[in-house]
Design a protein around this motif. Structure first.
Motif, mmCIF file in Angstrom:
data_model
loop_
_atom_site.group_PDB
_atom_site.id
_atom_site.type_symbol
_atom_site.label_atom_id
_atom_site.label_comp_id
_atom_site.label_asym_id
_atom_site.label_seq_id
_atom_site.Cartn_x
_atom_site.Cartn_y
_atom_site.Cartn_z
ATOM 1 N N ALA A 107 -18.395 -79.216 -51.843
ATOM 2 C CA ALA A 107 -17.778 -79.617 -53.110
ATOM 3 C C ALA A 107 -18.780 -80.477 -53.855
ATOM 4 C CB ALA A 107 -16.472 -80.378 -52.893
ATOM 5 N N GLY A 108 -19.241 -79.981 -54.998
ATOM 6 C CA GLY A 108 -20.234 -80.689 -55.777
ATOM 7 C C GLY A 108 -19.700 -81.995 -56.342
ATOM 8 N N ALA A 109 -20.617 -82.858 -56.740
ATOM 9 C CA ALA A 109 -20.243 -84.171 -57.285
ATOM 10 C C ALA A 109 -19.330 -84.004 -58.490
ATOM 11 C CB ALA A 109 -21.502 -84.940 -57.665
ATOM 12 N N HIS A 110 -18.183 -84.686 -58.452
ATOM 13 C CA HIS A 110 -17.179 -84.527 -59.508
ATOM 14 C C HIS A 110 -16.260 -85.741 -59.522
ATOM 15 C CE1 HIS A 110 -15.061 -83.293 -55.858
ATOM 16 N NE2 HIS A 110 -13.929 -83.534 -56.492
ATOM 17 N N GLU A 111 -15.419 -85.798 -60.550
ATOM 18 C CA GLU A 111 -14.315 -86.752 -60.587
ATOM 19 C C GLU A 111 -13.018 -85.947 -60.655
ATOM 20 O OE1 GLU A 111 -16.688 -86.974 -63.436
ATOM 21 O OE2 GLU A 111 -17.974 -87.822 -61.870
ATOM 22 N N ASP A 112 -11.927 -86.507 -60.168
ATOM 23 C CA ASP A 112 -10.646 -85.811 -60.215
ATOM 24 C C ASP A 112 -10.005 -85.978 -61.590
ATOM 25 O OD1 ASP A 112 -11.046 -85.088 -57.612
ATOM 26 O OD2 ASP A 112 -9.620 -86.518 -56.756
ATOM 27 N N ILE A 113 -9.255 -84.970 -61.999
ATOM 28 C CA ILE A 113 -8.664 -84.960 -63.331
ATOM 29 C C ILE A 113 -7.415 -85.832 -63.408
ATOM 30 C CG2 ILE A 113 -7.561 -83.459 -65.048
ATOM 31 C CD1 ILE A 113 -9.253 -81.146 -63.902
ATOM 32 N N ASN A 114 -6.631 -85.891 -62.371
ATOM 33 C CA ASN A 114 -5.253 -86.374 -62.361
ATOM 34 C C ASN A 114 -5.158 -87.894 -62.401
ATOM 35 O OD1 ASN A 114 -6.462 -85.214 -59.787
ATOM 36 N ND2 ASN A 114 -5.162 -86.839 -58.998
ATOM 37 N N ALA A 115 -3.971 -88.431 -62.088
ATOM 38 C CA ALA A 115 -3.764 -89.887 -62.094
ATOM 39 C C ALA A 115 -4.326 -90.520 -60.822
ATOM 40 C CB ALA A 115 -2.286 -90.209 -62.263
ATOM 41 N N ILE A 116 -3.773 -90.156 -59.669
ATOM 42 C CA ILE A 116 -4.353 -90.555 -58.387
ATOM 43 C C ILE A 116 -4.329 -89.352 -57.450
ATOM 44 C CG2 ILE A 116 -3.798 -93.020 -58.536
ATOM 45 C CD1 ILE A 116 -1.424 -92.519 -56.637
ATOM 46 N N THR A 117 -5.244 -89.343 -56.492
ATOM 47 C CA THR A 117 -5.300 -88.313 -55.460
ATOM 48 C C THR A 117 -5.010 -88.947 -54.118
ATOM 49 O OG1 THR A 117 -6.960 -87.061 -56.697
ATOM 50 C CG2 THR A 117 -6.753 -86.577 -54.348
ATOM 51 N N LEU A 118 -4.168 -88.290 -53.327
ATOM 52 C CA LEU A 118 -3.869 -88.697 -51.960
ATOM 53 C C LEU A 118 -4.382 -87.589 -51.053
ATOM 54 C CD1 LEU A 118 -1.517 -89.795 -53.967
ATOM 55 C CD2 LEU A 118 -0.250 -90.223 -51.881
ATOM 56 N N LEU A 119 -5.269 -87.911 -50.128
ATOM 57 C CA LEU A 119 -5.937 -86.903 -49.318
ATOM 58 C C LEU A 119 -5.686 -87.115 -47.834
ATOM 59 C CD1 LEU A 119 -8.124 -84.633 -48.851
ATOM 60 C CD2 LEU A 119 -9.824 -86.481 -48.906
ATOM 61 N N LEU A 120 -5.259 -86.056 -47.167
ATOM 62 C CA LEU A 120 -5.168 -86.014 -45.713
ATOM 63 C C LEU A 120 -6.216 -85.056 -45.173
ATOM 64 C CD1 LEU A 120 -1.299 -85.816 -45.170
ATOM 65 C CD2 LEU A 120 -2.773 -87.677 -44.389
ATOM 66 N N GLY A 121 -6.800 -85.380 -44.045
ATOM 67 C CA GLY A 121 -7.736 -84.481 -43.404
ATOM 68 C C GLY A 121 -9.189 -84.811 -43.656
ATOM 69 N N ALA A 122 -9.479 -86.049 -44.039
ATOM 70 C CA ALA A 122 -10.866 -86.424 -44.335
ATOM 71 C C ALA A 122 -11.585 -86.995 -43.116
ATOM 72 C CB ALA A 122 -10.902 -87.443 -45.472
ATOM 73 N N GLU A 123 -10.995 -86.843 -41.927
ATOM 74 C CA GLU A 123 -11.665 -87.380 -40.733
ATOM 75 C C GLU A 123 -12.978 -86.646 -40.431
ATOM 76 O OE1 GLU A 123 -7.240 -88.138 -40.292
ATOM 77 O OE2 GLU A 123 -8.494 -86.463 -40.892
ATOM 78 N N GLU A 124 -13.016 -85.342 -40.705
ATOM 79 C CA GLU A 124 -14.270 -84.598 -40.545
ATOM 80 C C GLU A 124 -15.274 -85.098 -41.581
ATOM 81 O OE1 GLU A 124 -16.997 -81.805 -39.055
ATOM 82 O OE2 GLU A 124 -15.017 -82.260 -38.237
ATOM 83 N N ALA A 125 -16.457 -85.475 -41.158
ATOM 84 C CA ALA A 125 -17.448 -86.084 -42.046
ATOM 85 C C ALA A 125 -17.768 -85.179 -43.223
ATOM 86 C CB ALA A 125 -18.722 -86.393 -41.260
ATOM 87 N N GLY A 126 -18.131 -85.794 -44.328
ATOM 88 C CA GLY A 126 -18.538 -85.035 -45.508
ATOM 89 C C GLY A 126 -18.156 -85.693 -46.815
ATOM 90 N N LEU A 127 -16.967 -86.337 -46.870
ATOM 91 C CA LEU A 127 -16.544 -86.965 -48.108
ATOM 92 C C LEU A 127 -17.391 -88.204 -48.385
ATOM 93 C CD1 LEU A 127 -14.568 -87.156 -50.498
ATOM 94 C CD2 LEU A 127 -13.040 -88.481 -49.012
ATOM 95 N N GLU A 128 -17.968 -88.265 -49.574
ATOM 96 C CA GLU A 128 -18.817 -89.383 -49.967
ATOM 97 C C GLU A 128 -18.518 -89.770 -51.409
ATOM 98 O OE1 GLU A 128 -22.741 -88.094 -47.266
ATOM 99 O OE2 GLU A 128 -22.716 -87.747 -49.443
ATOM 100 N N LEU A 129 -18.574 -91.063 -51.697
ATOM 101 C CA LEU A 129 -18.395 -91.549 -53.068
ATOM 102 C C LEU A 129 -19.700 -92.165 -53.562
ATOM 103 C CD1 LEU A 129 -18.071 -94.951 -53.354
ATOM 104 C CD2 LEU A 129 -15.983 -94.440 -52.082
ATOM 105 N N LEU A 130 -19.865 -92.151 -54.863
ATOM 106 C CA LEU A 130 -21.056 -92.722 -55.485
ATOM 107 C C LEU A 130 -20.753 -94.155 -55.905
ATOM 108 C CD1 LEU A 130 -23.959 -92.003 -56.384
ATOM 109 C CD2 LEU A 130 -22.994 -91.388 -58.619
ATOM 110 N N THR A 131 -21.426 -95.115 -55.311
ATOM 111 C CA THR A 131 -21.179 -96.521 -55.619
ATOM 112 C C THR A 131 -21.759 -96.887 -56.981
ATOM 113 O OG1 THR A 131 -23.235 -97.365 -54.664
ATOM 114 C CG2 THR A 131 -21.363 -97.057 -53.155
ATOM 115 N N ARG A 132 -21.380 -98.062 -57.459
ATOM 116 C CA ARG A 132 -21.910 -98.548 -58.733
ATOM 117 C C ARG A 132 -23.420 -98.750 -58.669
ATOM 118 N NH1 ARG A 132 -17.453 -103.219 -60.364
ATOM 119 N NH2 ARG A 132 -15.701 -101.810 -60.707
ATOM 120 N N GLU A 133 -23.912 -98.968 -57.452
ATOM 121 C CA GLU A 133 -25.355 -99.180 -57.283
ATOM 122 C C GLU A 133 -26.138 -97.868 -57.202
ATOM 123 O OE1 GLU A 133 -22.940 -102.451 -56.437
ATOM 124 O OE2 GLU A 133 -22.986 -100.600 -55.221
ATOM 125 N N GLY A 134 -25.401 -96.729 -57.236
ATOM 126 C CA GLY A 134 -26.067 -95.436 -57.217
ATOM 127 C C GLY A 134 -26.319 -94.870 -55.842
#
Length: 303
Positions: free
Chosen positions: A187-214
């Motif tokens: 899943a390429g770098a993106h932002e979600d469209i909606n109000a909030i997202t609730l995610l189950l199943g992220a225990e498998e490594a891979g999900l990453e966020l971009l910090t304010r520091e880059g």
């Protein structure tokens, strides 16, 4: 970096609402993300929804494509590989998914904007996913109550905004990594469209966020916990006080390249006619939730 997204207890918020709201809001303001344990979604329900989703994705491609619903922007049913592409990305994401939406009675005022669900021939699928949708909806309402408290809004301010909201449960399958994938990512770098997202199943490594520091920061929840993040609609509503953070699902390390990844995000949306108008100073012009959704779906290739 020695930091990480904090894990909070939604159950603890029942006895210390102010403390939970402050911690949740603080995590959102720092990261745009929070990890939420003790969320009240039954583990047995989660397991049943996961099992029936995996059963669907294991079907032959031709069978899965029976449930492709043209002209809806993927709002319901099956979306195959090679369709969704992160905004400005050169390659489509390495994923397939199924969407479940809110069931509406015949003749409902939002029927034109929220199409009926379709259901595959997989035993237990409809019952499990309908129940999980309802559980996500309830947990999301509790989280929005805490967000409203953090923002200084009147109790229950969000209740009407999300009543009959155009929320979507997405069942995701990222297959084992194909060596021929080239530059494509799960899943390429993106932002979600909606109000909030609730995610189950992220225990498998891979999900990453971009910090304010880059920097890319791994999001690693404990088993069964929710990963919750701010979407663009809430960012727009709060005039940027709560930010929608860029995130991605990176391809696995070589040792895990042969392992599929499954997850279940719930995209909590406002009702279609809700006017997203900034609560604070500045911000962007008001726009209806439905108009904003359609604008963004065109940008990512689903409409």
């Amino acid at each position: 970096m020695g930091e990480g997204v904090p894990t909070l207890s939604l159950a603890a918020g029942e006895t210390d609402a102010a403390g939970f709201a402050a911690a949740l809001g603080g995590s959102f303001e720092r990261y745009g993300f929070a990890i939420v344990a003790d969320h009240g979604i039954d583990p047995g329900l989660i397991a049943a929804a996961d099992a029936t989703a995996r059963a669907f994705f294991a079907l032959p491609e031709a069978e899965k494509r029976r449930w492709l619903v043209p002209g809806t922007g993927g709002a319901r049913g099956y979306t195959p590989f090679g369709i969704e592409t992160a905004k400005d990305a050169a390659a489509s994401d390495l994923k397939e998914f199924w969407h479940v939406g809110r069931d509406l009675p015949p003749g409902h005022r939002f029927a034109a904007m929220m199409p009926p669900n379709v259901w595959p021939d997989v035993a237990g699928f409809r019952a499990a996913q309908t129940a999980l949708f309802a559980a996500f909806d309830e947990a999301g309402g509790r989280l929005l109550g805490a967000i409203g408290r953090h923002l200084g809004l009147a109790p229950g301010w969000f209740d009407d905004a999300v009543a009959e909201g155009n929320s979507v449960l997405r069942l995701l399958h990222y297959p084992p990594l194909d060596p021929a994938a080239g530059a494509a990512v799960r899943a390429g770098a993106h932002e979600d469209i909606n109000a909030i997202t609730l995610l189950l199943g992220a225990e498998e490594a891979g999900l990453e966020l971009l910090t304010r520091e880059g920097d890319w920061l791994a999001v690693s929840p404990p088993p069964g916990a929710l990963v919750v993040n701010v979407g663009d609609m809430l960012q727009r509503l709060t005039a940027g006080r709560l930010r929608s953070t860029t995130h991605r699902v990176a391809n696995p390390a070589a040792a895990r390249a042969g392992v599929a990844r499954y997850s279940m995000p719930f995209f909590l949306h406002f009702r279609p006619d809700f006017l997203i108008a900034p609560l604070g100073e500045g911000g962007e012009p008001p726009i209806s939730a439905d108009d904003y959704l359609r604008q963004r779906l065109r940008e990512i290739g689903l409409l």
